[in-house]
Design a protein around this motif. Structure first.
Motif, mmCIF file in Angstrom:
data_model
loop_
_atom_site.group_PDB
_atom_site.id
_atom_site.type_symbol
_atom_site.label_atom_id
_atom_site.label_comp_id
_atom_site.label_asym_id
_atom_site.label_seq_id
_atom_site.Cartn_x
_atom_site.Cartn_y
_atom_site.Cartn_z
ATOM 1 N N GLY A 55 56.083 62.556 28.982
ATOM 2 C CA GLY A 55 54.807 63.157 29.329
ATOM 3 C C GLY A 55 54.934 64.154 30.471
ATOM 4 N N GLN A 56 53.922 64.995 30.648
ATOM 5 C CA GLN A 56 53.977 66.081 31.625
ATOM 6 C C GLN A 56 53.668 65.626 33.050
ATOM 7 N N ASN A 71 39.273 56.546 51.336
ATOM 8 C CA ASN A 71 38.383 56.694 50.187
ATOM 9 C C ASN A 71 39.078 55.976 49.037
ATOM 10 N N THR A 72 38.411 55.025 48.418
ATOM 11 C CA THR A 72 39.050 54.144 47.436
ATOM 12 C C THR A 72 38.450 54.323 46.052
ATOM 13 N N THR A 73 39.318 54.556 45.079
ATOM 14 C CA THR A 73 38.902 54.557 43.685
ATOM 15 C C THR A 73 40.033 53.928 42.874
ATOM 16 N N THR A 74 39.900 53.894 41.577
ATOM 17 C CA THR A 74 40.960 53.374 40.702
ATOM 18 C C THR A 74 41.149 54.330 39.531
ATOM 19 N N GLY A 75 42.259 54.137 38.831
ATOM 20 C CA GLY A 75 42.438 54.849 37.580
ATOM 21 C C GLY A 75 41.470 54.314 36.538
ATOM 22 N N THR A 82 51.093 52.845 37.213
ATOM 23 C CA THR A 82 50.550 51.553 36.810
ATOM 24 C C THR A 82 50.834 50.575 37.945
ATOM 25 N N CYS A 83 50.789 49.288 37.659
ATOM 26 C CA CYS A 83 51.106 48.290 38.679
ATOM 27 C C CYS A 83 52.584 47.906 38.663
ATOM 28 N N ALA A 84 53.374 48.610 37.851
ATOM 29 C CA ALA A 84 54.819 48.395 37.826
ATOM 30 C C ALA A 84 55.489 49.235 38.909
ATOM 31 N N LYS A 85 56.701 48.861 39.295
ATOM 32 C CA LYS A 85 57.436 49.658 40.270
ATOM 33 C C LYS A 85 57.857 50.996 39.675
ATOM 34 N N GLU A 86 58.128 51.012 38.370
ATOM 35 C CA GLU A 86 58.500 52.243 37.713
ATOM 36 C C GLU A 86 57.311 53.189 37.606
ATOM 37 N N ILE A 87 57.589 54.479 37.578
ATOM 38 C CA ILE A 87 56.554 55.478 37.335
ATOM 39 C C ILE A 87 56.713 55.966 35.909
ATOM 40 N N PHE A 88 55.649 55.863 35.118
ATOM 41 C CA PHE A 88 55.703 56.284 33.724
ATOM 42 C C PHE A 88 55.167 57.712 33.599
ATOM 43 N N ALA A 89 54.972 58.177 32.390
ATOM 44 C CA ALA A 89 54.529 59.554 32.163
ATOM 45 C C ALA A 89 53.336 59.578 31.221
ATOM 46 N N ILE A 90 52.595 60.674 31.281
ATOM 47 C CA ILE A 90 51.392 60.824 30.453
ATOM 48 C C ILE A 90 51.136 62.321 30.259
ATOM 49 N N ASP A 91 50.362 62.664 29.229
ATOM 50 C CA ASP A 91 50.159 64.074 28.889
ATOM 51 C C ASP A 91 48.916 64.699 29.517
ATOM 52 N N HIS A 92 48.080 63.935 30.191
ATOM 53 C CA HIS A 92 46.903 64.497 30.823
ATOM 54 C C HIS A 92 46.704 63.857 32.204
ATOM 55 N N TYR A 93 46.071 64.590 33.099
ATOM 56 C CA TYR A 93 45.883 64.086 34.455
ATOM 57 C C TYR A 93 44.399 63.924 34.774
ATOM 58 N N ALA A 94 44.101 62.998 35.688
ATOM 59 C CA ALA A 94 42.734 62.779 36.145
ATOM 60 C C ALA A 94 42.600 63.062 37.642
ATOM 61 N N PHE A 95 43.735 63.133 38.353
ATOM 62 C CA PHE A 95 43.734 63.353 39.799
ATOM 63 C C PHE A 95 44.633 64.544 40.128
ATOM 64 N N ASP A 96 44.242 65.307 41.112
ATOM 65 C CA ASP A 96 45.056 66.406 41.632
ATOM 66 C C ASP A 96 44.865 66.398 43.146
ATOM 67 N N GLY A 98 49.903 65.871 44.068
ATOM 68 C CA GLY A 98 49.901 66.709 42.878
ATOM 69 C C GLY A 98 49.023 66.121 41.796
ATOM 70 N N LYS A 99 49.295 66.529 40.554
ATOM 71 C CA LYS A 99 48.522 66.052 39.402
ATOM 72 C C LYS A 99 49.129 64.755 38.879
ATOM 73 N N PHE A 100 48.269 63.758 38.600
ATOM 74 C CA PHE A 100 48.750 62.481 38.102
ATOM 75 C C PHE A 100 47.611 61.727 37.429
ATOM 76 N N ASN A 101 47.946 60.599 36.829
ATOM 77 C CA ASN A 101 46.945 59.707 36.267
ATOM 78 C C ASN A 101 47.281 58.279 36.659
#
Length: 364
Positions: free
Chosen positions: A222-223, A207-211, A228-242, A264-267
């Motif tokens: 961020g919580q 099942n395919t979607t995007t941010g 993103t499309c970078a190798k690093e994982i960044f942070a954010i204060d709200h989530y859209a996926f669980d 888990g929860k992420f964006n």
């Protein structure tokens, strides 16, 4: 002795990248883009640079920067990473770089690069929604210049720690190779072609979607994870996926895509594909199968300065669906390797902390 940076070297931007596919040739001159920027004190420029033709150089009136030019990203998402690089050969450099060269004879460039990392020019960013580092402000930075012999001693000590970090990263690469070897042993060299396993295309697997967010939506501390499309994982204060998901980078300036697993929860960034499996299968097995196709995806991707993946490209991919017990056996092996990788990553983090503390000691 203290001097302003503008008084010890030349400071300028790189230049615009050639626009046409025909400008990039296999045996051309070195052109480094921000996407090629790697850790400081790299051994060579292999796989970190494009090759451009003499015609592209003449047409763009491009400037050749000397070896030992110190560079870092001055705009875009890459400039928040505080990565500094010393070129090992003369090269043409993209306009997103701040380029420092022709240093005072009393400055060792490798020592200076460590100074710049310790200074952390990302502190000059005023708006993280549209990050940029003003070159004029770079020139106003004061540098406390120690004697050359002391610079050489400091650089050698820091190089030793950096080399240890690089060696640990090589260990990570070997662990990744172990996963690949296990996959081949279990399923064969060309599993989609050997007739042993059920094979399905993308649409029957994911099942395919995007941010939905801009890549600059991340916040410090961020919580939730922000992919993103970078190798690093960044942070954010709200989530859209669980959910449990694979995250596939949908664009990359050099076509070096990345696949991550998360539960888990992420964006996610709007160009990041968020993938969930349609059946009760092993995410780790399909993560590996996707990773094994990244070179092919690089070759198939569209665009010139920024490569990107279309759903049409992805829908042509084929995946094996072995019996569930074999999927779980492979997943168990991957989990074992992941534990080893976690240990090595912690060792890298400890060494990085030591390096940071040493740079703070020497540069304040």
């Amino acid at each position: 002795m203290k001097k302003k940076l503008k008084d010890i070297c030349k400071i300028t931007s790189g230049q615009s990248a050639p626009q046409n596919v025909s400008d990039y040739i296999e045996n051309g001159k070195t052109f480094i883009k921000v996407s090629n920027l790697d850790d400081i004190i790299a051994d060579d420029n292999e796989n970190r640079a494009c090759k451009i033709s003499d015609e592209a150089i003449e047409k763009g009136k491009l400037k050749l920067f000397p070896a030992n030019t110190v560079i870092f990203a001055k705009s875009g998402l890459s400039c928040v990473k505080n990565r500094v690089y010393v070129t090992k050969e003369p090269a043409y450099l993209v306009n997103h770089f701040c380029c420092l060269y022709d240093f005072d004879e009393n400055i060792m460039t490798k020592w200076f690069a460590y100074f710049l990392r310790a200074y952390n020019v990302t502190n000059l960013i005023k708006d993280y929604a549209y990050p940029s580092i003003p070159i004029k402000e770079i020139g106003q930075i004061y540098v406390s210049i120690t004697p050359l012999a002391e610079q050489q001693k400091i650089a050698a000590e820091l190089d030793t720690i950096q080399s240890a970090i690089d060696n640990k990263k090589q260990q990570l690469a070997l662990l990744d190779e172990a996963v690949k070897s296990e996959f081949v042993e279990m399923f064969g060299e060309n599993p989609t072609e050997n007739g042993k396993w059920k094979v399905e295309k993308w649409e029957n697997i994911f099942n395919t979607t995007t941010g939905k967010l801009d890549s600059n939506a991340m916040v410090e501390n961020g919580q939730y994870p922000f992919f993103t499309c970078a190798k690093e994982i960044f942070a954010i204060d709200h989530y859209a996926f669980d959910q449990e998901a694979l995250l596939l980078a949908g664009n990359n300036a050099a076509g070096k895509y990345d696949v991550k697993y998360y539960k888990g929860k992420f964006n996610a960034y709007q160009r990041t594909y968020v993938l969930s499996l349609k059946e009760d299968w092993s995410y780790r097995l399909f993560q590996f199968q996707l990773e094994d196709k990244l070179l092919y995806l690089k070759e198939q991707s569209k665009g010139i300065n920024t490569k990107f993946l279309t759903l049409k490209i992805l829908q042509e991919l084929e995946f094996i669906i072995p019996p569930k017990e074999l999927q779980l056996k492979f997943e168990t092996f991957v989990q074992k390797i992941d534990k080893s990788k976690s240990l090595v990553k912690q060792q890298i983090a400890d060494l990085q902390e030591l390096l940071d503390s040493k740079m703070q000691k020497y540069f304040g």
